[in-house]
Design a protein around this motif. Structure first.
Motif, mmCIF file in Angstrom:
data_model
loop_
_atom_site.group_PDB
_atom_site.id
_atom_site.type_symbol
_atom_site.label_atom_id
_atom_site.label_comp_id
_atom_site.label_asym_id
_atom_site.label_seq_id
_atom_site.Cartn_x
_atom_site.Cartn_y
_atom_site.Cartn_z
ATOM 1 N N ARG A 26 0.827 -1.221 0.000
ATOM 2 C CA ARG A 26 0.000 0.000 0.000
ATOM 3 C C ARG A 26 0.850 1.256 0.000
ATOM 4 N NH1 ARG A 26 -5.711 -0.657 2.514
ATOM 5 N NH2 ARG A 26 -6.094 -2.846 2.078
ATOM 6 N N GLY A 27 2.165 1.062 -0.138
ATOM 7 C CA GLY A 27 3.063 2.204 -0.244
ATOM 8 C C GLY A 27 3.612 2.745 1.062
ATOM 9 N N PHE A 28 3.368 2.046 2.165
ATOM 10 C CA PHE A 28 3.867 2.511 3.455
ATOM 11 C C PHE A 28 5.313 2.091 3.664
ATOM 12 C CE2 PHE A 28 -0.749 2.008 4.602
ATOM 13 C CZ PHE A 28 -1.014 3.370 4.671
ATOM 14 N N VAL A 29 6.055 2.937 4.339
ATOM 15 C CA VAL A 29 7.421 2.612 4.742
ATOM 16 C C VAL A 29 7.361 2.314 6.237
ATOM 17 C CG1 VAL A 29 9.787 3.459 4.968
ATOM 18 C CG2 VAL A 29 8.404 4.107 2.978
ATOM 19 N N ILE A 30 7.768 1.113 6.591
ATOM 20 C CA ILE A 30 7.643 0.632 7.959
ATOM 21 C C ILE A 30 9.025 0.547 8.590
ATOM 22 C CG2 ILE A 30 6.807 -1.263 9.402
ATOM 23 C CD1 ILE A 30 5.510 -1.652 6.171
ATOM 24 N N GLU A 31 9.120 1.011 9.826
ATOM 25 C CA GLU A 31 10.368 0.912 10.582
ATOM 26 C C GLU A 31 10.080 0.211 11.899
ATOM 27 O OE1 GLU A 31 11.938 4.811 11.375
ATOM 28 O OE2 GLU A 31 11.185 5.547 9.460
ATOM 29 N N ARG A 32 11.078 -0.481 12.404
ATOM 30 C CA ARG A 32 10.950 -1.057 13.745
ATOM 31 C C ARG A 32 11.119 0.069 14.761
ATOM 32 N NH1 ARG A 32 10.946 -6.583 14.300
ATOM 33 N NH2 ARG A 32 11.430 -7.686 12.393
ATOM 34 N N MET A 33 10.300 0.059 15.767
ATOM 35 C CA MET A 33 10.399 1.067 16.819
ATOM 36 C C MET A 33 11.694 0.886 17.618
ATOM 37 S SD MET A 33 8.251 3.425 17.853
ATOM 38 C CE MET A 33 7.821 4.399 19.248
ATOM 39 N N PHE A 34 12.102 -0.366 17.793
ATOM 40 C CA PHE A 34 13.314 -0.687 18.544
ATOM 41 C C PHE A 34 14.207 -1.603 17.703
ATOM 42 C CE2 PHE A 34 9.812 -0.123 21.586
ATOM 43 C CZ PHE A 34 10.297 0.958 22.309
ATOM 44 N N PRO A 35 14.929 -1.040 16.734
ATOM 45 C CA PRO A 35 15.778 -1.867 15.863
ATOM 46 C C PRO A 35 16.823 -2.639 16.685
ATOM 47 C CG PRO A 35 15.825 0.449 15.183
ATOM 48 C CD PRO A 35 15.054 0.372 16.457
ATOM 49 N N GLY A 36 17.048 -3.866 16.318
ATOM 50 C CA GLY A 36 18.056 -4.690 16.975
ATOM 51 C C GLY A 36 17.610 -5.314 18.284
ATOM 52 N N GLN A 37 16.394 -5.046 18.689
ATOM 53 C CA GLN A 37 15.878 -5.595 19.944
ATOM 54 C C GLN A 37 15.703 -7.113 19.827
ATOM 55 O OE1 GLN A 37 15.136 -6.271 23.354
ATOM 56 N NE2 GLN A 37 14.933 -4.053 23.213
ATOM 57 N N LYS A 38 16.144 -7.837 20.837
ATOM 58 C CA LYS A 38 16.041 -9.303 20.837
ATOM 59 C C LYS A 38 14.702 -9.799 21.379
ATOM 60 C CE LYS A 38 20.327 -9.994 19.552
ATOM 61 N NZ LYS A 38 20.518 -9.756 18.159
ATOM 62 N N ARG A 39 14.110 -9.061 22.314
ATOM 63 C CA ARG A 39 12.839 -9.492 22.897
ATOM 64 C C ARG A 39 11.709 -9.236 21.913
ATOM 65 N NH1 ARG A 39 12.185 -6.887 28.646
ATOM 66 N NH2 ARG A 39 12.338 -5.060 27.326
ATOM 67 N N ALA A 40 10.983 -10.290 21.585
ATOM 68 C CA ALA A 40 9.908 -10.189 20.593
ATOM 69 C C ALA A 40 8.853 -9.161 20.989
ATOM 70 C CB ALA A 40 9.255 -11.545 20.366
ATOM 71 N N ALA A 41 8.609 -9.015 22.295
ATOM 72 C CA ALA A 41 7.591 -8.060 22.751
ATOM 73 C C ALA A 41 7.921 -6.634 22.314
ATOM 74 C CB ALA A 41 7.458 -8.121 24.266
ATOM 75 N N LEU A 42 9.200 -6.312 22.212
ATOM 76 C CA LEU A 42 9.612 -4.984 21.757
ATOM 77 C C LEU A 42 9.998 -4.975 20.281
ATOM 78 C CD1 LEU A 42 11.768 -3.830 24.810
ATOM 79 C CD2 LEU A 42 9.438 -3.153 24.222
ATOM 80 N N ALA A 43 10.575 -6.067 19.821
ATOM 81 C CA ALA A 43 11.029 -6.135 18.434
ATOM 82 C C ALA A 43 9.885 -6.081 17.437
ATOM 83 C CB ALA A 43 11.848 -7.403 18.206
ATOM 84 N N ARG A 44 8.686 -6.385 17.890
ATOM 85 C CA ARG A 44 7.547 -6.423 16.966
ATOM 86 C C ARG A 44 6.650 -5.196 17.050
ATOM 87 N NH1 ARG A 44 5.829 -12.659 16.198
ATOM 88 N NH2 ARG A 44 7.823 -13.352 15.368
ATOM 89 N N ILE A 45 7.203 -4.112 17.554
ATOM 90 C CA ILE A 45 6.503 -2.832 17.519
ATOM 91 C C ILE A 45 7.068 -2.054 16.336
ATOM 92 C CG2 ILE A 45 5.982 -0.682 18.710
ATOM 93 C CD1 ILE A 45 6.404 -2.203 21.357
#
Length: 88
Positions: A26-45
């Protein structure tokens, strides 16, 4: 404007990739909120920063992923109150 969303830590990695592909399609550019985070709870934001992006639009695009998407939220407008200064 920006929209944040979180993909469940329990969602399979294939589902994460499907969510991201739908949004990229849909043309969106997505970034991880916490790049390099190992914990899935944070890595998937994730965050989408784009002029005119609306949380409802992103939520509609992700509706088919059901419980794999924990939340979608738009920019929150905050108002400073009571910071020790008198109002103007």
């Amino acid at each position: 404007m920006s929209v944040k969303f979180k993909i469940s830590a329990d969602a399979p990695e294939a589902s994460v990739e499907q969510v991201l592909e739908v949004l990229r399609g849909r043309g969106f550019v997505i970034e991880r909120m916490f790049p390099g985070q190992k914990r899935a709870a944070l890595a998937r934001i994730f965050i989408i920063r784009s002029t005119g992006v609306q949380a409802a639009e992103v939520a509609n695009a992700l509706e088919r992923f059901g419980p794999h998407v924990e939340y979608v939220e738009g920019t929150v407008t905050r108002k400073a109150v009571g910071l020790g200064t008198d109002p103007p």
